[in-house]
Design a protein around this motif. Structure first.
Motif, PDB file in Angstrom:
ATOM      1  N   GLU A   1       0.661  -1.095  -0.055  1.00  0.00           N
ATOM      2  CA  GLU A   1      -0.113   0.016   0.119  1.00  0.00           C
ATOM      3  C   GLU A   1       0.916   1.169   0.111  1.00  0.00           C
ATOM      4  OE1 GLU A   1      -2.414  -0.770   3.486  1.00  0.00           O
ATOM      5  OE2 GLU A   1      -0.662   0.074   4.774  1.00  0.00           O
ATOM      6  N   LEU A   2       0.415   2.121  -0.864  1.00  0.00           N
ATOM      7  CA  LEU A   2       0.892   3.482  -0.878  1.00  0.00           C
ATOM      8  C   LEU A   2       0.296   4.490   0.424  1.00  0.00           C
ATOM      9  CD1 LEU A   2       1.514   3.834  -4.679  1.00  0.00           C
ATOM     10  CD2 LEU A   2       3.370   3.185  -3.064  1.00  0.00           C
ATOM     11  N   PHE A   3       0.820   5.445   0.836  1.00  0.00           N
ATOM     12  CA  PHE A   3       0.105   6.309   1.644  1.00  0.00           C
ATOM     13  C   PHE A   3       0.905   7.799   1.646  1.00  0.00           C
ATOM     14  CE2 PHE A   3       3.556   4.622   4.425  1.00  0.00           C
ATOM     15  CZ  PHE A   3       3.986   5.647   4.920  1.00  0.00           C
ATOM     16  N   GLY A   4      -0.014   8.659   1.838  1.00  0.00           N
ATOM     17  CA  GLY A   4       0.361  10.145   2.070  1.00  0.00           C
ATOM     18  C   GLY A   4      -0.370  10.527   3.293  1.00  0.00           C
ATOM     19  N   ARG A   5       0.183  11.692   4.031  1.00  0.00           N
ATOM     20  CA  ARG A   5       0.028  12.087   5.380  1.00  0.00           C
ATOM     21  C   ARG A   5       0.106  13.598   5.310  1.00  0.00           C
ATOM     22  NH1 ARG A   5       3.835   9.802   9.878  1.00  0.00           N
ATOM     23  NH2 ARG A   5       5.919  10.840   9.130  1.00  0.00           N
ATOM     24  N   VAL A   6      -0.545  14.210   6.132  1.00  0.00           N
ATOM     25  CA  VAL A   6      -0.570  15.493   6.593  1.00  0.00           C
ATOM     26  C   VAL A   6      -0.640  15.763   7.849  1.00  0.00           C
ATOM     27  CG1 VAL A   6      -2.768  16.232   5.655  1.00  0.00           C
ATOM     28  CG2 VAL A   6      -0.989  17.929   6.106  1.00  0.00           C
ATOM     29  N   GLY A   7      -0.142  16.714   8.733  1.00  0.00           N
ATOM     30  CA  GLY A   7      -0.446  16.732  10.229  1.00  0.00           C
ATOM     31  C   GLY A   7       0.234  17.770  10.882  1.00  0.00           C
ATOM     32  N   TYR A   8       0.657  17.714  12.129  1.00  0.00           N
ATOM     33  CA  TYR A   8       1.232  18.905  12.871  1.00  0.00           C
ATOM     34  C   TYR A   8       1.838  18.387  14.069  1.00  0.00           C
ATOM     35  CZ  TYR A   8       1.447  23.647  14.921  1.00  0.00           C
ATOM     36  OH  TYR A   8       2.016  24.767  15.418  1.00  0.00           O
ATOM     37  N   GLY A   9       3.159  18.702  14.158  1.00  0.00           N
ATOM     38  CA  GLY A   9       4.094  18.300  15.340  1.00  0.00           C
ATOM     39  C   GLY A   9       4.684  19.262  15.897  1.00  0.00           C
ATOM     40  N   THR A  10       5.512  18.751  17.082  1.00  0.00           N
ATOM     41  CA  THR A  10       6.508  19.440  17.758  1.00  0.00           C
ATOM     42  C   THR A  10       7.799  18.712  18.071  1.00  0.00           C
ATOM     43  OG1 THR A  10       6.750  20.864  19.660  1.00  0.00           O
ATOM     44  CG2 THR A  10       5.660  18.679  19.879  1.00  0.00           C
ATOM     45  N   THR A  11       8.981  19.543  17.793  1.00  0.00           N
ATOM     46  CA  THR A  11      10.195  18.869  17.983  1.00  0.00           C
ATOM     47  C   THR A  11      10.924  19.973  18.812  1.00  0.00           C
ATOM     48  OG1 THR A  11      10.149  18.259  15.431  1.00  0.00           O
ATOM     49  CG2 THR A  11      12.336  18.345  16.366  1.00  0.00           C
ATOM     50  N   GLN A  12      11.976  18.948  19.558  1.00  0.00           N
ATOM     51  CA  GLN A  12      12.760  19.704  20.544  1.00  0.00           C
ATOM     52  C   GLN A  12      14.063  19.099  19.977  1.00  0.00           C
ATOM     53  OE1 GLN A  12      13.517  18.873  24.996  1.00  0.00           O
ATOM     54  NE2 GLN A  12      12.362  20.931  24.892  1.00  0.00           N
ATOM     55  N   ILE A  13      15.093  20.265  20.020  1.00  0.00           N
ATOM     56  CA  ILE A  13      16.437  20.072  19.679  1.00  0.00           C
ATOM     57  C   ILE A  13      17.330  20.729  20.773  1.00  0.00           C
ATOM     58  CG2 ILE A  13      18.280  20.511  18.067  1.00  0.00           C
ATOM     59  CD1 ILE A  13      16.355  18.736  16.736  1.00  0.00           C
ATOM     60  N   LYS A  14      18.376  20.175  21.219  1.00  0.00           N
ATOM     61  CA  LYS A  14      19.433  20.520  22.154  1.00  0.00           C
ATOM     62  C   LYS A  14      20.924  20.663  21.392  1.00  0.00           C
ATOM     63  CE  LYS A  14      21.162  19.757  26.641  1.00  0.00           C
ATOM     64  NZ  LYS A  14      21.204  18.676  27.806  1.00  0.00           N
ATOM     65  N   ALA A  15      21.370  21.970  21.901  1.00  0.00           N
ATOM     66  CA  ALA A  15      22.802  22.270  21.306  1.00  0.00           C
ATOM     67  C   ALA A  15      23.693  22.731  22.486  1.00  0.00           C
ATOM     68  CB  ALA A  15      22.797  23.539  20.463  1.00  0.00           C
ATOM     69  N   GLU A  16      24.849  21.913  22.476  1.00  0.00           N
ATOM     70  CA  GLU A  16      25.925  22.324  23.515  1.00  0.00           C
ATOM     71  C   GLU A  16      27.342  22.532  22.866  1.00  0.00           C
ATOM     72  OE1 GLU A  16      25.411  18.230  25.330  1.00  0.00           O
ATOM     73  OE2 GLU A  16      24.645  19.036  27.120  1.00  0.00           O
ATOM     74  N   ALA A  17      27.796  23.572  23.492  1.00  0.00           N
ATOM     75  CA  ALA A  17      29.120  24.076  22.973  1.00  0.00           C
ATOM     76  C   ALA A  17      29.744  24.913  24.041  1.00  0.00           C
ATOM     77  CB  ALA A  17      28.922  24.897  21.781  1.00  0.00           C
ATOM     78  N   ALA A  18      30.790  24.658  24.132  1.00  0.00           N
ATOM     79  CA  ALA A  18      31.858  25.436  25.251  1.00  0.00           C
ATOM     80  C   ALA A  18      31.267  25.521  26.641  1.00  0.00           C
ATOM     81  CB  ALA A  18      32.136  26.789  24.650  1.00  0.00           C
ATOM     82  N   GLY A  19      30.559  24.253  26.988  1.00  0.00           N
ATOM     83  CA  GLY A  19      30.074  24.306  28.418  1.00  0.00           C
ATOM     84  C   GLY A  19      28.581  25.027  28.491  1.00  0.00           C
ATOM     85  N   LEU A  20      28.292  25.241  27.317  1.00  0.00           N
ATOM     86  CA  LEU A  20      26.866  25.972  27.389  1.00  0.00           C
ATOM     87  C   LEU A  20      25.897  25.143  26.533  1.00  0.00           C
ATOM     88  CD1 LEU A  20      28.013  29.664  26.760  1.00  0.00           C
ATOM     89  CD2 LEU A  20      27.399  28.653  28.903  1.00  0.00           C
ATOM     90  N   SER A  21      24.543  25.108  27.031  1.00  0.00           N
ATOM     91  CA  SER A  21      23.650  24.448  26.340  1.00  0.00           C
ATOM     92  C   SER A  21      22.293  25.407  25.933  1.00  0.00           C
ATOM     93  CB  SER A  21      23.389  23.267  26.992  1.00  0.00           C
ATOM     94  OG  SER A  21      22.529  23.335  28.136  1.00  0.00           O
TER      95      SER A  21
END
Length: 176
Positions: free
Chosen positions: A104-124
């Motif tokens: 089966e083939l499918f298509g989808r549309v929706g809404y989401g949330t994403t959380q990304i974390k960056a760390e450098a030189a002791g800071l985040s």
């Protein structure tokens, strides 16, 4: 004309219980697999779980959640750091096109949330982003229940400088 209206009403009354049964008893699929998140500055990896409920052969809803398992190294203004995917969650409306009983083939549309974390030189720093998501994919079932899923989804982040993120997934899928 009156007979056509009566026949249409009778067919509607006959079909209504079948439609209600498909909504109250949907076909359910679950999947778990690996998703690669490709952004402009980094490539991250996540384990993704999904639950899909199809109300009929063509229309359903899907929920997904992921947590990061592969970080990437980034350099900003000469400082090297790490970028990691903390989590994401999304809900979709899914349209399915059954090609064969096992494919089966499918298509989808929706809404989401994403959380990304960056760390450098002791800071985040942690950043959350809301996105409108859309994509397509395919399921192939080896037997009546077990199969594989491949999909692509674009996340268009809604904030001013959010940008876009493409995801590519490969998963084990099971019909319940």
């Amino acid at each position: 004309m009156r007979n056509v209206l009566l026949a249409t009403a009778a067919l509607t009354l006959i079909a209504a219980p079948a439609m209600a049964q498909s909504i109250s008893n949907p076909e359910v699929k679950g999947s778990i697999g690996y998703t690669q998140l490709d952004g402009d500055d980094a490539t991250l990896g996540a384990v993704t779980g999904r639950l899909t409920a199809n109300f009929n052969r063509y229309v359903g809803v899907e929920g997904e959640a992921s947590f990061g398992v592969k970080d990437d190294e980034i350099t900003v203004a000469g400082v090297t750091g790490d970028l990691s995917h903390e989590y994401d969650a999304a809900a979709y409306v899914v349209g399915t096109l059954p090609v064969t009983p096992n494919f089966e083939l499918f298509g989808r549309v929706g809404y989401g949330t994403t959380q990304i974390k960056a760390e450098a030189a002791g800071l985040s720093a942690t950043e959350d982003g809301e996105s409108v998501n859309y994509g397509a994919g395919a399921n192939y079932f080896f037997d009546g229940r077990n199969g594989v899923r491949a999909d692509w989804t674009r996340r268009d982040f809604t904030d001013d400088n959010g940008g876009e993120l493409d995801t590519y997934g490969l998963s084990y899928v099971r019909r319940f």
